[in-house]
Design an enzyme around this catalytic site. Structure first.
Site, short mmCIF file in Angstrom:
data_model
loop_
_atom_site.label_atom_id
_atom_site.label_comp_id
_atom_site.label_asym_id
_atom_site.label_seq_id
_atom_site.Cartn_x
_atom_site.Cartn_y
_atom_site.Cartn_z
N HIS A 119 -2.39 -13.67 22.23
CA HIS A 119 -1.51 -13.72 20.89
C HIS A 119 0.24 -14.23 21.72
CE1 HIS A 119 -2.04 -13.50 16.83
NE2 HIS A 119 -1.38 -14.59 17.06
N ASP A 147 -5.53 -10.13 11.91
CA ASP A 147 -5.17 -9.05 13.73
C ASP A 147 -5.31 -7.77 13.85
OD1 ASP A 147 -4.44 -8.12 15.89
OD2 ASP A 147 -3.69 -10.04 16.35
N HIS A 149 -4.56 -5.53 15.51
CA HIS A 149 -3.04 -5.05 15.86
C HIS A 149 -1.76 -5.96 15.03
CE1 HIS A 149 -6.27 -5.85 18.86
NE2 HIS A 149 -6.06 -4.45 19.18
N ASP A 151 1.29 -6.72 16.85
CA ASP A 151 1.98 -7.28 17.67
C ASP A 151 3.60 -7.05 17.66
OD1 ASP A 151 -0.60 -7.24 18.85
OD2 ASP A 151 -0.77 -9.45 18.32
N HIS A 164 1.84 -9.49 24.92
CA HIS A 164 1.04 -10.22 23.43
C HIS A 164 0.87 -8.77 22.46
CE1 HIS A 164 -3.32 -8.10 24.37
NE2 HIS A 164 -2.48 -7.25 24.68
N ASP A 254 -5.84 -13.95 14.86
CA ASP A 254 -6.34 -12.99 16.09
C ASP A 254 -7.70 -13.16 16.11
OD1 ASP A 254 -7.44 -11.37 18.23
OD2 ASP A 254 -4.81 -10.45 18.22
N ASP A 256 -9.39 -11.06 17.51
CA ASP A 256 -10.09 -10.13 17.24
C ASP A 256 -9.70 -8.95 16.02
OD1 ASP A 256 -7.58 -8.64 16.85
OD2 ASP A 256 -7.16 -8.64 19.43
N GLU A 299 -6.40 -15.15 21.76
CA GLU A 299 -7.12 -14.22 21.97
C GLU A 299 -8.50 -14.50 22.02
OE1 GLU A 299 -5.82 -11.64 23.52
OE2 GLU A 299 -3.40 -11.58 22.63
N1 LIG Z 1 -2.47 -9.80 20.44
C1 LIG Z 1 -3.13 -8.57 21.06
N2 LIG Z 1 -4.32 -8.67 20.82
N3 LIG Z 1 -2.80 -7.57 20.42
C2 LIG Z 1 -2.57 -6.38 21.09
C3 LIG Z 1 -2.11 -5.54 21.59
C4 LIG Z 1 -2.50 -4.11 22.08
C5 LIG Z 1 -1.29 -2.68 22.46
N4 LIG Z 1 -0.54 -2.33 20.16
C6 LIG Z 1 0.02 -3.44 22.36
O1 LIG Z 1 1.10 -3.19 22.41
O2 LIG Z 1 -0.80 -3.77 23.84
MN LIG Z 2 -2.47 -10.47 18.04
MN LIG Z 3 -5.41 -8.17 18.11
#
Ligand SMILES: NC(=[NH2+])NCCC[C@H](N)C(=O)O
Ligand SMILES: [Mn+2]
Ligand SMILES: [Mn+2]
Length: 329
Positions: A119, A147, A149, A151, A164, A254, A256, A299
């Site tokens: 990402h 997402d 998350h 990010d 990411h 994303d 996920d 991702e």
């Molecule tokens: N694009 C993603 N899948 N991001 C996951 C981030 C997970 C976590 N918040 C980090 O800063 O590492």
């Molecule tokens: Mn992401």
């Molecule tokens: Mn994510």
């Protein structure tokens, strides 16, 4: 000026001069996190026949160089951590090159599809689309970030150091770094992405520092809790009402965001996510606005959960088809 022509079933995008033309950029990059494999995602998605489906079923004219870009010519020989960020220079150089590629499509008035990659590449896609659309239409884009998350870590709030987890902080200017100086120049035309023009859907794993940022900035965010409470239909109504009808939309998806049951092959899976149907519905609703100008799919990691690769790739293909105008009936 002739009226824009639409692909077979798709609704022509209001903000594109060639809504039936699709620029495709395949990005084989995994340096925004530590698990190898996301660089293999574009090949997996492309060899499942995604582009043929977009041209023969949906009627798009494709602009694609038949290359999965690895940007090896711009990757640095050494890339030590900086402010805790891992591979900072690699991410910066790859996203700079990607931003230019995406900009070339956006300034021609084409829809842009970017297949990641992790990402972190959204630093390139969103900045390139924002600039191209601003130059052509004088409008600022909105970003829908689907997402698990947010990010939106800054280098200082991130526990992992993985970039990411930071692209939204860089795009909004909440994080800045001299290694990403090109981003200031690229975003000088339209300004940074305003946190008011950002909407999250599907959140369920937010770091403490990120929660503080989201609260302080008043970011419109729909978590899985909100989806459970209101249903995905109401959530999409609210999300799109926040954006308004007169704003070009960049959809950054994303994989996920989907529950690992539907998309197991991804680096940071989080249980309790969207069903595939909910993910498709989000994409269909965004398509129906007629405001979509670009989509990222990121991702997918074909090296993880090998029994689940087919499912994950099929889910990704389905999301893209829905965003680009595939309909059930
Ligand atoms: N694009 C993603 N899948 N991001 C996951 C981030 C997970 C976590 N918040 C980090 O800063 O590492
Ligand atoms: Mn992401
Ligand atoms: Mn994510």
């Amino acid at each position: 000026m002739s009226a824009p022509t639409a692909p077979t079933t798709a609704i022509p995008s209001k903000f594109l001069s060639h809504p039936d033309h699709l620029g495709v950029v395949a990005v084989g990059f995994s340096g925004g996190q530590c698990k190898p494999g996301t660089e293999a995602a574009p090949t997996a998605l492309l060899s499942s026949g995604l582009l043929t489906q977009l041209s023969s079923d949906l009627g798009y004219t494709l602009h694609h160089d038949d290359t999965v870009h690895t940007y090896s010519s711009v990757l640095p020989a050494s890339d030590p951590p900086h402010r805790g960020m891992k591979n900072p220079l690699s991410v910066s150089r790859v996203t700079e090159a990607l931003s230019k590629q995406v900009y070339e499509h956006a300034k021609e008035g084409r829809m842009v599809l970017t297949l990641g990659g992790d990402h972190s590449i959204a630093i390139g896609t969103v900045s390139g689309v924002a600039r191209g659309v601003k130059e052509r239409t004088n409008k600022d884009i909105s970003v829908i970030w689907v997402d698990a998350h947010a990010d939106i870590n800054t280098p200082e709030t991130s526990d992992s150091g993985n970039v990411h987890g930071m692209p939204v902080a860089f795009l909004t200017g909440l994080a800045r770094d001299e290694k990403f100086g090109w981003l200031d120049e690229t975003m000088a035309v339209g300004g940074r992405l305003s946190t008011r023009k950002l909407v999250y859907i599907g959140l369920r794993d937010i770091d403490r520092g990120e929660k503080e940022i989201l609260r302080r900035e008043g970011v419109r965010a729909f978590s899985m809790h909100d989806i459970d409470r209101h249903g995905i239909g109401k959530v999409m109504d609210m999300a799109l009402a926040h954006i308004g009808a007169d704003t070009p939309i960049h959809l950054s998806f994303d994989v996920d965001a989907l529950d690992p049951q539907w998309a197991p092959s991804t680096g940071t899976p989080v249980r309790g996510g969207l069903t595939l149907r909910e993910g498709d519905f989000i994409c269909e609703c965004v398509h129906e606005t007629g405001s979509l100008v670009a989509m990222d799919l990121v991702e997918v990691n074909p090296m993880l959960e090998e029994q689940g690769i087919d499912a994950t790739v099929r889910a990704g293909v389905s999301l893209v088809r829905c965003a680009l105008g595939d309909t059930l009936l």
